[in-house]
Design an enzyme around this catalytic site. Sequence first.
Site, mmCIF file in Angstrom:
data_model
loop_
_atom_site.group_PDB
_atom_site.id
_atom_site.type_symbol
_atom_site.label_atom_id
_atom_site.label_comp_id
_atom_site.label_asym_id
_atom_site.label_seq_id
_atom_site.Cartn_x
_atom_site.Cartn_y
_atom_site.Cartn_z
ATOM 1 N N CYS A 2 0.845 -1.193 0.000
ATOM 2 C CA CYS A 2 0.000 0.000 0.000
ATOM 3 C C CYS A 2 0.884 1.248 0.000
ATOM 4 O O CYS A 2 2.007 1.227 0.488
ATOM 5 C CB CYS A 2 -0.932 0.109 1.206
ATOM 6 S SG CYS A 2 -1.997 -1.298 1.444
ATOM 7 N N ARG A 27 3.091 0.168 -5.349
ATOM 8 C CA ARG A 27 2.965 -0.490 -4.048
ATOM 9 C C ARG A 27 1.633 -1.208 -3.888
ATOM 10 O O ARG A 27 1.372 -1.834 -2.860
ATOM 11 C CB ARG A 27 3.109 0.552 -2.935
ATOM 12 C CG ARG A 27 4.409 1.317 -2.986
ATOM 13 C CD ARG A 27 4.446 2.367 -1.912
ATOM 14 N NE ARG A 27 4.468 1.753 -0.604
ATOM 15 C CZ ARG A 27 5.565 1.385 0.044
ATOM 16 N NH1 ARG A 27 6.733 1.584 -0.499
ATOM 17 N NH2 ARG A 27 5.495 0.828 1.229
ATOM 18 N N TRP A 74 -2.999 -2.439 -1.599
ATOM 19 C CA TRP A 74 -2.681 -3.806 -1.992
ATOM 20 C C TRP A 74 -3.373 -4.655 -0.943
ATOM 21 O O TRP A 74 -2.983 -4.656 0.221
ATOM 22 C CB TRP A 74 -1.169 -4.007 -1.972
ATOM 23 C CG TRP A 74 -0.726 -5.337 -2.486
ATOM 24 C CD1 TRP A 74 -0.588 -5.702 -3.800
ATOM 25 C CD2 TRP A 74 -0.341 -6.473 -1.721
ATOM 26 N NE1 TRP A 74 -0.149 -7.000 -3.878
ATOM 27 C CE2 TRP A 74 0.010 -7.499 -2.627
ATOM 28 C CE3 TRP A 74 -0.255 -6.751 -0.348
ATOM 29 C CZ2 TRP A 74 0.439 -8.759 -2.222
ATOM 30 C CZ3 TRP A 74 0.165 -8.002 0.059
ATOM 31 C CH2 TRP A 74 0.504 -8.989 -0.877
ATOM 32 N N ASN A 100 -0.715 1.877 6.006
ATOM 33 C CA ASN A 100 0.092 0.896 5.274
ATOM 34 C C ASN A 100 0.702 -0.028 6.317
ATOM 35 O O ASN A 100 1.379 0.440 7.229
ATOM 36 C CB ASN A 100 1.201 1.610 4.483
ATOM 37 C CG ASN A 100 2.230 0.636 3.945
ATOM 38 O OD1 ASN A 100 1.918 -0.526 3.682
ATOM 39 N ND2 ASN A 100 3.457 1.095 3.783
ATOM 40 N N GLY A 101 0.450 -1.327 6.186
ATOM 41 C CA GLY A 101 0.980 -2.289 7.156
ATOM 42 C C GLY A 101 -0.086 -3.295 7.519
ATOM 43 O O GLY A 101 -1.096 -3.427 6.813
ATOM 44 N N GLU A 487 17.239 -15.493 -11.951
ATOM 45 C CA GLU A 487 16.719 -14.134 -12.051
ATOM 46 C C GLU A 487 15.927 -13.942 -13.351
ATOM 47 O O GLU A 487 14.856 -13.330 -13.346
ATOM 48 C CB GLU A 487 17.891 -13.131 -11.943
ATOM 49 C CG GLU A 487 17.532 -11.683 -12.131
ATOM 50 C CD GLU A 487 16.470 -11.157 -11.176
ATOM 51 O OE1 GLU A 487 16.093 -11.842 -10.214
ATOM 52 O OE2 GLU A 487 15.982 -10.037 -11.423
ATOM 53 N N LYS A 491 11.993 -12.837 -13.604
ATOM 54 C CA LYS A 491 11.520 -11.677 -14.383
ATOM 55 C C LYS A 491 10.399 -12.105 -15.324
ATOM 56 O O LYS A 491 9.382 -11.436 -15.442
ATOM 57 C CB LYS A 491 12.641 -11.063 -15.231
ATOM 58 C CG LYS A 491 13.700 -10.252 -14.555
ATOM 59 C CD LYS A 491 13.270 -8.941 -13.980
ATOM 60 C CE LYS A 491 12.756 -9.091 -12.590
ATOM 61 N NZ LYS A 491 13.621 -8.937 -11.473
ATOM 62 N N GLU A 494 7.135 -12.846 -13.415
ATOM 63 C CA GLU A 494 6.539 -11.641 -12.842
ATOM 64 C C GLU A 494 5.764 -10.806 -13.836
ATOM 65 O O GLU A 494 4.672 -10.350 -13.541
ATOM 66 C CB GLU A 494 7.660 -10.717 -12.330
ATOM 67 C CG GLU A 494 8.175 -10.985 -10.991
ATOM 68 C CD GLU A 494 9.220 -9.941 -10.661
ATOM 69 O OE1 GLU A 494 8.956 -9.140 -9.775
ATOM 70 O OE2 GLU A 494 10.296 -9.917 -11.291
ATOM 71 N N HIS A 510 18.712 -35.137 -14.582
ATOM 72 C CA HIS A 510 18.222 -35.819 -13.380
ATOM 73 C C HIS A 510 16.718 -35.677 -13.215
ATOM 74 O O HIS A 510 16.194 -35.889 -12.129
ATOM 75 C CB HIS A 510 18.959 -35.290 -12.148
ATOM 76 C CG HIS A 510 20.430 -35.565 -12.194
ATOM 77 N ND1 HIS A 510 20.955 -36.820 -12.019
ATOM 78 C CD2 HIS A 510 21.478 -34.750 -12.468
ATOM 79 C CE1 HIS A 510 22.276 -36.779 -12.160
ATOM 80 N NE2 HIS A 510 22.610 -35.513 -12.432
ATOM 81 N N LYS A 606 5.780 -3.312 -5.038
ATOM 82 C CA LYS A 606 7.226 -3.069 -5.058
ATOM 83 C C LYS A 606 7.876 -3.356 -3.716
ATOM 84 O O LYS A 606 8.904 -3.995 -3.654
ATOM 85 C CB LYS A 606 7.484 -1.628 -5.469
ATOM 86 C CG LYS A 606 8.940 -1.263 -5.589
ATOM 87 C CD LYS A 606 9.489 -1.702 -6.905
ATOM 88 C CE LYS A 606 10.958 -1.430 -7.057
ATOM 89 N NZ LYS A 606 11.550 -2.367 -8.029
HETATM 90 C C1 F6R Z 1 11.478 -8.897 -8.329
HETATM 91 C C2 F6R Z 1 11.444 -8.040 -7.180
HETATM 92 C C3 F6R Z 1 11.300 -8.676 -5.851
HETATM 93 C C4 F6R Z 1 12.204 -7.942 -4.841
HETATM 94 C C5 F6R Z 1 11.953 -8.477 -3.430
HETATM 95 C C6 F6R Z 1 12.872 -7.831 -2.416
HETATM 96 O O1 F6R Z 1 11.607 -8.167 -9.504
HETATM 97 O O2 F6R Z 1 11.525 -6.853 -7.290
HETATM 98 O O3 F6R Z 1 11.583 -10.035 -5.884
HETATM 99 O O4 F6R Z 1 13.533 -8.144 -5.214
HETATM 100 O O5 F6R Z 1 10.620 -8.247 -3.082
HETATM 101 O O6 F6R Z 1 12.699 -6.455 -2.415
HETATM 102 P P1 F6R Z 1 13.750 -5.507 -1.717
HETATM 103 O O7 F6R Z 1 15.016 -5.600 -2.500
HETATM 104 O O8 F6R Z 1 13.144 -4.151 -1.753
HETATM 105 O O9 F6R Z 1 13.946 -6.027 -0.323
#
Ligand code: F6R
Length: 611
Positions: A2, A27, A74, A100-101, A487, A491, A494, A510, A606
Site C-alpha cells: 500500500c 505499491r 494492496w 500501510n501495514g 533471475e 523476471k 513476474e 536428473h 514493489k
Molecule cells: C522482483 C522483485 C522482488 C524484490 C523483493 C525484495 O523483480 O523486485 O523479488 O527483489 O521483493 O525487495 P527488496 O530488494 O526491496 O527487499
Amino acid sequence: MCGIVGYIGRKEAKPIILNGLSRLEYRGYDSAGIATIESGKLTTIKSLGRVSDLEKVPGMESLKGTLGIGHTRWATHGKPSRENSHPHMDNSESFAVVHNGIIENYADLKDFLKDNGYTFLSQTDTEVIPNLIHFHYSVSTETGNKKFIKAVTDTCNMLKGSYALEILANDYPDNMIVVRKDSPLVIGKGQDEKYISSDIPAILSFTKDFYLLNDNEFAFMSRENIEFFDKNLRPISKTAQSITWNAGAAEKEGFEDFMLKEIHEQSKSIRETIGSRITENGSSSIPDIDVSKDYLKSVNKIFIIACGTAMHAGYVGKTIFESLCEIPVEVEAASEFRYRNPIINEKTLCLFISQSGETADTIAALKLAKSCGARTIAISNVIGSSISREADYTVYTHAGPEIAVASTKAYTAQIALLAIIAIHFAEILELNEEKVNELKKDILELPNQIDEVLKTKEQIKQFAQRVYKETDMFFIGRGVDYAVALEGSLKLKEISYIHSEAYPSGELKHGPIALIENNVTVISVLTNRMLVEKSVSNIQEVSTRGAKTFIVTNQELNHSFDTVINIPKTNVLISPILSVIPLQLLAYYISKEKGLDVDKPRNLAKSVTVE
Ligand code: F6R
C-alpha cells in the site's frame, strides 16, 4: 504494501495527493481513496481500481481542501472493494485514517470495540484504528492538541504489527498526525507546507528536504509547524535531510515504461554505484564499513540474506566472496532464515540486501542476526530506509529510484556493490591480490559494456515475438550463470505470467529433461570459459529433443543454435551484470507482446512490507 500520501499547506491538496498516489501505485493498485477537510468537515471519496478510477468518482471535482490524506491499496485483510478501501473512518465520522501495514491483533481489538458498542463496515484490520482513536478521544480528560495526540498514542500503544498512518480529525481541521512502525513514511518539508509519503520519489517534484521518522515516532503537523514525539509523548528533535536525487529520476523521460527506462539506466547506475569506491590503481575505499583485519580474520561464515531478486544478487555475491575472501558463504531467503534458528554468533557476518530497505522479512532476519551477536551490513538503495537504520553498517547502491515493480537496475547495482565489498575485504585480509586487481579493472569497464549489450535489443524483441504465446519456458546455466537463470526466470514469471523454471544445466538429466519436447523454449546463459564444453553439451541435449534455444553468451560456440545473443567478455565473477540484461529485455518484450502492464504486474507490489 500500500502507498500513502498526505499534504498540509496552502495549496489544494487533491492534485498533490493524486499525483503522489499515482507514483506510489507500484505499491498496490487494488483500490484508492482520499480524504480532505474543508470548512471544518471531513470528506472521503474512494474507488475500486486505480488512482485513475478514483479521479472519475462523482464529487472529486468539489474536493478543495488544503489538507488531505490518500491511499492506494494492496489488499491483505478483506478483498478489493469500495468498503475495504481507505481512508477508513470511525463510527461517528470524526477521524479518517490511511494505513500501510498490518495490524496483527485486529481481531481482539475489534472484539474490544464491539463490546463498547462500535460497529464495522469493512473486513479490514485498519478500521479498528479510527474507532480506537475515537474511543480514547471520547474518554480523554486532556484538552487542546494534546487530546488528539494522546488519543492517537494511546491507540498505537494497543496496536501490534506494522503501520504507517496518516490521521485527520474533524475537531482539528488544521492539523494532521502521522506515525510509523515497521512501515515506511517520510515527511517532505516546504514553506508552510508538508508532504507526506511512503517513499521519497513520489513527492520529489515538490521538495528535496525530508524528515525521516524512526519506528514509534509521531509527528503533529500544522501548516507552519511540526512537532515530533515518541509514544510516551516525549519531544524528539529532528533536522530535515536534503536528498540529491532529481525529480526527473522518477519520470519516464521518453521511455514507454519505467522498466524499459530502468534497464537502460544500468550503465549509469553501475557507474554511480562504483563512484570512487574503487579505482584502477589505488586501494578500494568503503568508509561506511569500518572493519579491521583481525575482525575479518575471525569471521568463519558469511550469510547473505534477502528476498526475490535481491537474493538472486546474493547468489552471485556468494561466488565472489568465496573466491576473493576465502570465507564460506551461505545465501538464504529472509523468510526462511528468520524462522529456523540459524547458527549465528559473533564470528558470523550477515549481509542483508534490500533495494527498498523496507522488506519485512529481511528486516526481521536482520534483527534476529543482531540479537545473536552477528555483525550486520545492509545493502540498500534508499537512503534512511528502515534496514539502514537497523544494521551496524549500511552501504548504498546508487541506482536512483526504481519505480517498476520488477527490479532490474537495483539487481545489477547490488552485484556490483557486493563485488566491491568483497574486493575491499580481500584487500584488508591481504588475499588474492592479482585476482582483486583484475576484477577492479573489469568492474570499471562494465558501464561501457552495458551499452554494448543494450544494442542486442532488436534481436531479443524478434525472439519475443516468436515465443510470447508459450506457457512454459526453461532457464539453464552453471555457476553464476545459474544464478542469472534464476533471475531471468523470475523476471519472466513476474511480468509475462509465463510459467518458467530455472535449473543448473547439469541437473537437467536428473529429471527436468523429461519436460523438454518439440518447440519448448530453453534459455541458456553461458559465460564461463571453463564450462563451455559442458554447457554446450547440455544445450545440445535439449536442442536434439526439439527445443527452441536462446543463448546469452560471451564465448565462441562451435555449434549453430537458434538464437544467440553475444555479449562482451568480462570476468566471470561479474558477468551476471551483463548477461542478465538480455533476460530482462526478453521478459519485457514478451510482456509487451502480450499487452500486459509491464510496470505494475498483477498481484505484486514493489515493497513487501508484510510478512
Ligand atoms: C522482483 C522483485 C522482488 C524484490 C523483493 C525484495 O523483480 O523486485 O523479488 O527483489 O521483493 O525487495 P527488496 O530488494 O526491496 O527487499
